[in-house]
Design an enzyme around this catalytic site. Structure first.
Site: not given
Length: 346
Positions: A33, A116, A134
């Site tokens: 991520e 996020y 996102d």
DNA sequence: AACTCGGGGAT
DNA sequence: ATCCCAGAGTT
């Protein structure tokens, strides 16, 4: 309901096979991520493989020096991600005894982890019902629901987060989150999405009102400023050169570069030679100056366009803080410098 | 709320 | 050229 079911069904048939989709280990998901923030899968993939291979556990990453972490990150950009990654690895290894935070609220406290990323890790690894928002999610939701609130306004970020949180499949938050992102990346693309074969086109407001190209709405950003960078590439007779660490705030923090002379305009040979004669590394030292690239290399960043010239400075000897040219590959450098090193025959 | 932080790819 | 990318941190 039909929205989330359709997305999850589409995802089950159309998703790409990616290495971070073969695990639910929070360390690997976190790594992926961070790498994928503002980065396309294609660009981030080799870096993910390299980090997993080099640092198989959070303890391996914690033990590394920042210089080596930055070296492995070299070329990926947004280097604060790498610095924060390393800081957080040390925090988890040494203060949390290697136990990865397992909730949205705890994840959010980690440096480099925002709304996020906390939502992504919490849902994928721990089945927490936290919707990710996102760039893909903004696009899919703004089009399907015909929302023209600017996505990069505070009103917009709240509005889309709330909508995503209402839509998320409460039974399967991990699949929903990944499905809507993959759908945005592969099907509901920014330019020329293939709406004719879209499984959501019947209910899509943008498609049915012919506003696909207008959504999502985004507030324009400021234009990039021009800067003039002149790098002094020292070469001594015993094959040493000088690299300096960028300590200050601004771009490329903690990366290395040749000594930089920033000027207000492009430098001609004679003007620059006169200017650097009084440079602190050159005064009282005989040197020979050669301009490597006649035309400035234009290195484009989001907020700056760097008009760059490399100046070769041949000297007899260099001071103590110089390094052997064959050690130059050990240092993390901006890709602008890295490209020069690759092309220049030291 | 506005600004800063990279580099690559698509159009 | 312009926009976008599995955004976050600072001012």
């Amino acid at each position: 309901m039909i929205f989330s079911k359709t997305l999850i069904y589409w995802y089950s048939n159309s998703k790409r096979i990616l290495p971070w989709r073969q695990t639910k280990d929070s360390y690997y998901i976190w790594l992926s991520e961070i790498i994928l923030q503002q980065t396309q899968v294609k660009q981030g993939l080799p870096y993910y493989e390299a980090f997993v291979a080099t640092y198989p556990t959070v303890f391996d990453l914690a033990k590394a020096n920042e210089r080596d972490v930055l070296k492995l990150w070299q070329g990926l950009g947004y280097y604060s991600r790498a610095r924060n990654l390393h800081t957080t690895a040390k925090h988890i290894a040494y203060e949390l005894n290697g136990k990865f935070p397992n909730s949205y609220n705890e994840l959010l406290k980690l440096k480099g982890v925002g709304d996020y990323t906390a939502s992504a890790i919490a849902s994928i690894c721990f089945n927490e019902v936290t919707a990710v928002v996102d760039g893909n999610v903004y696009r899919v939701l703004s089009r399907f629901f015909g929302i023209d609130t600017p996505i990069n306004s505070s009103k917009g970020s709240k509005e889309f987060k709330q909508l995503a949180q209402e839509l998320i499949d409460k039974k399967n938050p991990a699949e929903f989150n990944q499905a809507i992102m993959e759908f945005g990346a592969m099907q509901c693309k920014p330019k020329q999405p293939d709406c004719n074969i879209c499984p959501l086109n019947k209910g899509c407001i943008a498609f049915n009102t012919n506003r696909i190209a207008e959504l999502p709405v985004k507030i324009k950003s400021v234009k990039a400023k021009k800067k003039h960078f002149n790098f002094l590439v020292f070469i001594s007779k015993d094959e040493k050169t000088i690299l300096e660490k960028r300590e200050n705030k601004g771009i490329w923090q903690n990366l290395y570069q040749f000594p930089l002379v920033e000027t207000s305009r492009e430098q001609t040979y004679n003007a620059f030679k006169k200017r650097v004669t009084s440079h602190h590394l050159l005064k009282d030292t005989p040197f020979e100056l050669t301009l490597y690239n006649k035309d400035a290399i234009i290195h484009k960043l989001s907020h700056q366009h760097l008009y760059t010239k490399f100046w070769i400075v041949n000297t007899d000897a260099l001071s103590a803080n110089s390094i052997s040219v064959d050690k130059i590959q050990d240092f993390p450098v901006p890709i602008l410098i890295g490209n020069f090193i690759e092309n220049f025959n030291f």
